[in-house]
Design an enzyme around this catalytic site. Structure first.
Site, PDB file in Angstrom:
ATOM      1  N   LYS A  33       0.827  -1.212   0.000  1.00 31.49           N
ATOM      2  CA  LYS A  33       0.000   0.000   0.000  1.00 31.49           C
ATOM      3  C   LYS A  33       0.861   1.262   0.000  1.00 31.49           C
ATOM      4  O   LYS A  33       0.660   2.164  -0.793  1.00 31.49           O
ATOM      5  CB  LYS A  33      -0.920   0.028   1.234  1.00 31.49           C
ATOM      6  CG  LYS A  33      -1.975  -1.041   1.240  1.00 31.49           C
ATOM      7  CD  LYS A  33      -2.892  -0.912   2.441  1.00 31.49           C
ATOM      8  CE  LYS A  33      -2.189  -1.102   3.770  1.00 31.49           C
ATOM      9  NZ  LYS A  33      -1.557  -2.400   3.961  1.00 31.49           N
ATOM     10  N   THR A  34       1.819   1.299   0.920  1.00 31.93           N
ATOM     11  CA  THR A  34       2.657   2.490   1.028  1.00 31.93           C
ATOM     12  C   THR A  34       3.492   2.659  -0.240  1.00 31.93           C
ATOM     13  O   THR A  34       3.673   3.754  -0.753  1.00 31.93           O
ATOM     14  CB  THR A  34       3.552   2.395   2.270  1.00 31.93           C
ATOM     15  OG1 THR A  34       2.717   2.202   3.408  1.00 31.93           O
ATOM     16  CG2 THR A  34       4.370   3.647   2.458  1.00 31.93           C
ATOM     17  N   ASP A 217      -2.031   7.756   3.721  1.00 36.39           N
ATOM     18  CA  ASP A 217      -1.613   6.405   4.131  1.00 36.39           C
ATOM     19  C   ASP A 217      -2.271   6.084   5.475  1.00 36.39           C
ATOM     20  O   ASP A 217      -2.633   7.003   6.220  1.00 36.39           O
ATOM     21  CB  ASP A 217      -0.084   6.363   4.269  1.00 36.39           C
ATOM     22  CG  ASP A 217       0.450   4.925   4.194  1.00 36.39           C
ATOM     23  OD1 ASP A 217      -0.363   3.989   4.005  1.00 36.39           O
ATOM     24  OD2 ASP A 217       1.676   4.743   4.315  1.00 36.39           O
ATOM     25  N   GLU A 218      -2.433   4.813   5.787  1.00 41.27           N
ATOM     26  CA  GLU A 218      -3.021   4.389   7.069  1.00 41.27           C
ATOM     27  C   GLU A 218      -4.366   5.078   7.300  1.00 41.27           C
ATOM     28  O   GLU A 218      -4.657   5.556   8.403  1.00 41.27           O
ATOM     29  CB  GLU A 218      -2.069   4.712   8.239  1.00 41.27           C
ATOM     30  CG  GLU A 218      -0.651   4.209   8.063  1.00 41.27           C
ATOM     31  CD  GLU A 218      -0.474   2.744   8.418  1.00 41.27           C
ATOM     32  OE1 GLU A 218      -1.487   2.077   8.760  1.00 41.27           O
ATOM     33  OE2 GLU A 218       0.661   2.257   8.342  1.00 41.27           O
ATOM     34  N   GLN A 252      -5.891  -3.340  10.524  1.00 39.44           N
ATOM     35  CA  GLN A 252      -4.814  -2.688  11.269  1.00 39.44           C
ATOM     36  C   GLN A 252      -5.281  -1.408  11.938  1.00 39.44           C
ATOM     37  O   GLN A 252      -4.474  -0.526  12.256  1.00 39.44           O
ATOM     38  CB  GLN A 252      -3.645  -2.381  10.339  1.00 39.44           C
ATOM     39  CG  GLN A 252      -2.963  -3.627   9.805  1.00 39.44           C
ATOM     40  CD  GLN A 252      -1.728  -3.274   8.998  1.00 39.44           C
ATOM     41  OE1 GLN A 252      -0.727  -2.823   9.547  1.00 39.44           O
ATOM     42  NE2 GLN A 252      -1.801  -3.449   7.696  1.00 39.44           N
ATOM     43  N   ARG A 604       4.970  -7.429  11.049  1.00 41.02           N
ATOM     44  CA  ARG A 604       6.155  -6.582  10.872  1.00 41.02           C
ATOM     45  C   ARG A 604       7.362  -7.403  10.436  1.00 41.02           C
ATOM     46  O   ARG A 604       8.370  -6.865   9.978  1.00 41.02           O
ATOM     47  CB  ARG A 604       6.528  -5.838  12.173  1.00 41.02           C
ATOM     48  CG  ARG A 604       5.516  -4.840  12.713  1.00 41.02           C
ATOM     49  CD  ARG A 604       5.036  -3.881  11.671  1.00 41.02           C
ATOM     50  NE  ARG A 604       3.770  -4.320  11.117  1.00 41.02           N
ATOM     51  CZ  ARG A 604       3.263  -3.870   9.967  1.00 41.02           C
ATOM     52  NH1 ARG A 604       3.896  -2.974   9.271  1.00 41.02           N
ATOM     53  NH2 ARG A 604       2.115  -4.328   9.503  1.00 41.02           N
TER      54      ARG A 604
HETATM   55  N1  LIG Z   1       5.482  -5.576  -6.466  1.00 40.84           N
HETATM   56  C1  LIG Z   1       6.411  -5.684  -5.519  1.00 40.84           C
HETATM   57  N2  LIG Z   1       7.554  -6.337  -5.768  1.00 40.84           N
HETATM   58  C2  LIG Z   1       8.508  -6.461  -4.823  1.00 40.84           C
HETATM   59  N3  LIG Z   1       8.405  -5.968  -3.567  1.00 40.84           N
HETATM   60  C3  LIG Z   1       7.284  -5.295  -3.265  1.00 40.84           C
HETATM   61  C4  LIG Z   1       6.236  -5.124  -4.198  1.00 40.84           C
HETATM   62  N4  LIG Z   1       5.259  -4.432  -3.599  1.00 40.84           N
HETATM   63  C5  LIG Z   1       5.677  -4.177  -2.332  1.00 40.84           C
HETATM   64  N5  LIG Z   1       6.895  -4.696  -2.122  1.00 40.84           N
HETATM   65  C6  LIG Z   1       7.670  -4.655  -0.865  1.00 40.84           C
HETATM   66  O1  LIG Z   1       6.889  -5.273   0.140  1.00 40.84           O
HETATM   67  C7  LIG Z   1       7.103  -4.624   1.394  1.00 40.84           C
HETATM   68  C8  LIG Z   1       5.798  -4.165   1.977  1.00 40.84           C
HETATM   69  O2  LIG Z   1       5.303  -3.055   1.239  1.00 40.84           O
HETATM   70  P1  LIG Z   1       4.582  -1.840   1.924  1.00 40.84           P
HETATM   71  O3  LIG Z   1       5.330  -1.425   3.134  1.00 40.84           O
HETATM   72  O4  LIG Z   1       4.298  -0.841   0.887  1.00 40.84           O
HETATM   73  O5  LIG Z   1       3.242  -2.583   2.378  1.00 40.84           O
HETATM   74  P2  LIG Z   1       2.004  -1.973   3.132  1.00 40.84           P
HETATM   75  O6  LIG Z   1       0.812  -2.567   2.502  1.00 40.84           O
HETATM   76  O7  LIG Z   1       2.114  -0.516   3.188  1.00 40.84           O
HETATM   77  O8  LIG Z   1       2.197  -2.605   4.582  1.00 40.84           O
HETATM   78  P3  LIG Z   1       1.594  -2.102   5.979  1.00 40.84           P
HETATM   79  O9  LIG Z   1       0.139  -2.494   5.951  1.00 40.84           O
HETATM   80  O10 LIG Z   1       2.340  -2.862   6.996  1.00 40.84           O
HETATM   81  O11 LIG Z   1       1.784  -0.634   6.033  1.00 40.84           O
HETATM   82  C9  LIG Z   1       8.069  -3.506   1.125  1.00 40.84           C
HETATM   83  O12 LIG Z   1       9.378  -3.940   1.425  1.00 40.84           O
HETATM   84  C10 LIG Z   1       7.903  -3.255  -0.349  1.00 40.84           C
HETATM   85  O13 LIG Z   1       9.060  -2.683  -0.921  1.00 40.84           O
HETATM   86 MG   LIG Z   2       2.228   0.843   4.787  1.00 41.48          MG
END
Ligand SMILES: Nc1ncnc2c1ncn2[C@@H]1O[C@H](COP(=O)(O)OP(=O)(O)OP(=O)(O)O)[C@@H](O)[C@H]1O
Ligand SMILES: [Mg+2]
Length: 737
Positions: A33-34, A217-218, A252, A604
């Site tokens: 997402k981020t 975000d969040e 979350q 995490r």
């Molecule tokens: N398409 C992709 N290919 C490779 N790595 C990815 C891809 N998408 C995300 N990632 C990696 O996966 C990890 C998680 O991504 P991110 O932090 O954006 O998730 P999130 O959904 O924001 O998580 P959270 O809910 O914990 O905030 C990061 O290290 C990111 O770089």
């Molecule tokens: Mg995130």
């Protein structure tokens, strides 16, 4: 451009490249997402759809904002300076600084953190002669913040009973006091900037035209006022307004207690007629053992929008579970594991120790410190909230704004200047009579109080004059000398660490000037720059620690770990009453929130997850004997490996159907036998904790811990360069020095 999009999966690609319309990205932990949000900003700019100044992005922490900016700078060839990226508080602060006059604030208004706010409320009650047993300051603080977060000024609060009416009255008095002193608390930052936009059409129109894309975000953790604040920037979703791009995960949502509302997601969808709802289901962060555990836990919640996460990263290692005898035992084991991970080449910064409550960090810190392992605590031991730093900041605040009564009251007699409580009461009376600040009331006093307080006022005036042209770090340095703070801590027996912290404040000021990319104009106005620095200090409290960048183990509460990821995560204190927290155990909503928190904690970890609990724990001065957390029972046993033999007695609920049973099967892991290690108060041979001793092989060291008794008695000694060692007293030839 293709570069930017190269590594995205189909759903991510779709989300990043959506047309400029409102969108909700609803997806589980680690699904990107981020990353999608950051990439979308870069893509919008790179494809020429928007100028950097048309971007408004809200992150959950200042750290996240910094990371996002750094990533964008790496992705884009253009300057990122025009973008507004920050937390709600940070952005509100920026808005109010720019339009302070329209917002009815002095240019150099100061921010009260929650400790300052409490002190201000106590002072108010005292001034008004209000019984603080009838109106406990903390309750009042909670009441006031709750009202502000609901968008209610005193006149708008519905009060049906006398007690509430009195509280509303106090709320009003509190507001008047803040206004007089030129200070705003956290909730005020948001409410005041909201009202600014609401009432001032030209300002509102300006920002509504400027920001074309608002990205959040969040989103699941926004409260009502924050949502309304966003809506205002987006012109209530009207045609021609900014496009809102919100990402979040209902599983979350962990700030319900602070008024966050998952309902905002539903309202957003409805009020903005959101056509684009995208779900991301592939997790890129964790091995499947970890992810499956998280999925299994969260499935116990009923109130969910529902989604499933998968990964193709392979099962990875089993989740390691450890039962300790005591919290100290648990911390010791964690530190031993950390040491062996680091020995095997692991980066300390990739190891996180997470816990449910701040109070749990102390015992972990103690063990890390004894073992000489660098660590950094987020939250908890807050750099900007330490006593000596608060004192120094109070002097700086007086330099920026002498009418700041909170700062005045904090340091008027620190270091001691013989100004007693009686003089201060007289002063407070005078301030009320003359309807001004404490500082402004001093000239009205006569007699002894007038003389000593007059000297203090002159000290502050001199400081203001002498620092008017100094660069920020020199200004801080000058203040530390002239205020007498440095001399005070130098003379104090235990003052060394405090002195070091004061020096660290100098570094923080220098870094601030460097990082904030302050321009020439600002440098020419040191006091305005000082106000910015103070705002930064208030907003960063709890996030920033000294020596950023060093390779250090990361300690934080689960709440502050949101959005972050680490190769290795230790989650300790998995005990009923602690996690789930006792305050939440009895109501379903509370328990579901605890479970979401558990879900955040587990997700995490990338590679390895340790879960641990202790049979006994010292907390808030009491020893508690807890059962292990029900959340442990919610993880399928095939995913775990017990490092200690499972113990039926510590299972939550004892007779809860079947749960303990499965753990009795011999685990594939070699169980580590551990004998209870009662600690004892007295060491033989006149030895004591803290004593320096000599060892024939390791040289000189200091005893940092002891346990066992009789022939089993052991002491832990820090030998400095030779390391920290446990030695059997009966065998080690120790000489007291
Ligand atoms: N398409 C992709 N290919 C490779 N790595 C990815 C891809 N998408 C995300 N990632 C990696 O996966 C990890 C998680 O991504 P991110 O932090 O954006 O998730 P999130 O959904 O924001 O998580 P959270 O809910 O914990 O905030 C990061 O290290 C990111 O770089
Ligand atoms: Mg995130």
């Amino acid at each position: 451009m293709s570069n930017l999009l190269a590594n995205l999966n189909d759903q991510q690609h779709q989300a990043v490249t959506l047309p400029p319309q409102h969108a909700l990205i609803l997806a589980g932990a680690g699904s990107g997402k981020t990353r999608v949000l950051t990439t979308r900003i870069a893509w919008l700019i790179q494809s020429g759809q928007v100028d950097p100044s048309g971007i408004l992005a809200v992150t959950f922490t200042n750290k996240a904002a910094r990371e996002m900016l750094a990533r964008l700078s790496a992705m884009l060839p253009v300057s990122t300076r025009g973008m507004w990226i920050g937390t709600f508080h940070g952005l509100a602060n920026r808005l109010l600084r720019t339009h302070h006059r329209d917002a009815g604030l002095p240019q150099l208004f100061q921010i009260l953190d929650s400790g300052d706010q409490l002190a201000a409320i106590k002072r108010l009650l005292k001034t008004l002669n209000v019984d603080d047993e009838k109106f406990p300051p903390r309750d009042l603080q909670h009441f006031i913040n709750g009202q502000k977060e609901a968008g209610n000024r005193p006149h708008a609060v519905e009060a049906w009973d006398d007690y509430t009416r009195q509280r509303v009255q106090l709320y009003q008095e509190y507001e008047a006091q803040c206004q007089r002193e030129g200070v705003v608390d956290f909730a005020e930052l948001l409410l005041r900037s909201y009202e600014l936009l609401e009432r001032n059409e030209p300002v509102r129109r300006h920002y509504q035209r400027r920001f074309r894309h608002i990205l959040v975000d969040e989103f699941q953790d926004t409260n009502r006022l924050q949502y309304r604040w966003l809506r205002m920037f987006a012109d209530e979703g009207r045609e021609g307004g900014a496009a809102m791009f919100c990402v979040g995960d209902d599983d979350q949502s962990i700030y319900r207690f602070r008024g966050a509302e998952v309902g905002n997601m539903r309202d957003f969808e409805r009020e903005f007629h959101v056509q684009n709802v995208i779900r991301l289901e592939q997790n890129y962060r964790s091995r499947s053992n970890i992810l499956d555990a998280a999925n299994a836990i969260i499935r116990h919640n009923t109130n969910r929008l529902g989604k499933n996460l998968w990964t193709d990263q392979g099962a990875g290692e089993p989740i390691r579970v450890f039962e300790a005898f005591s919290d100290a035992d648990e911390a010791r084991w964690i530190v031993e594991e950390v040491q062996s991970l680091v020995r095997d080449g692991g980066l300390r910064a990739e190891i996180a120790l997470l816990y449910r409550s701040n109070a749990q960090s102390r015992v972990l810190e103690h063990q890390l410190f004894s073992a000489g392992i660098p660590y950094r605590v987020y939250g908890g031991l807050r750099f900007f909230e330490r006593q000596e730093i608060k004192h120094a900041l109070a002097y700086l605040r007086l330099i920026a704004n002498p009418d700041d009564d909170t700062a005045f009251a904090r340091v008027v007699n620190f270091p001691t200047r013989g100004i007693g409580a009686r003089s201060l009461e007289v002063l407070a009376d005078a301030a009320r009579t003359w309807n001004g600040s404490l500082y402004s009331a001093v000239p009205h006093l006569t007699g002894k109080a007038g003389t000593s307080l007059g000297q203090f006022v002159r000290l502050v005036e001199d400081m203001r004059r002498d620092t008017a042209k100094l660069p920020l770090p020199e200004l801080v340095d000058h203040m530390l000398d002239v205020s007498g703070l440095r001399a005070h801590y130098k003379a104090e027996k235990e003052g060394r660490e405090r002195l070091e912290n004061l020096d660290e404040l100098l570094n923080a000021a220098a870094n601030f000037v460097a990082e904030a990319q302050v321009d020439e104009d600002a440098l020419a106005q040191p006091h305005a720059l000082l106000a910015d620095f103070l705002a930064h200090a208030s907003l960063e409290a709890g996030e920033h620690q000294a020596d950023q960048g060093a390779d250090a183990v990361q300690l934080m509460t689960v709440h502050s770990a949101k959005g972050l990821e680490f190769n290795v995560v230790f989650l300790s204190g998995l005990e009923e009453g602690l996690f789930p927290h006792e305050n939440s155990i009895l109501e379903t909503d509370g328990l579901e929130e605890e479970r979401r928190l558990m879900y955040v904690a587990v997700t995490r970890a990338r590679e390895r997850l340790y879960l641990s609990f202790a049979q006994s724990r010292m907390l808030h001065g009491q020893t508690r004997y807890n059962l292990r957390s029900r959340f442990l029972e919610e993880i399928p046993e095939a995913l775990t490996k017990w490092l200690t033999p499972p113990n039926p007695r510590s299972a939550a609920g004892g007779a809860l159907g079947g749960m303990g049973g499965g753990y009795f099967k011999p685990s594939s892991a070699k169980p580590v036998q551990r004998t209870p290690r009662p600690t004892f108060a007295q060491l033989p041979n006149g030895l004591r904790i803290g004593q320096s001793v000599n060892h024939p092989k390791f040289g000189q060291g200091v005893i940092v811990a002891a346990e066992g008794s009789g022939t089993d008695a052991k002491v832990q000694i820090n030998f400095g360069p030779a390391g920290v060692k446990w030695l059997l007293l009966a065998v080690a030839k120790l000489e007291p020095v």
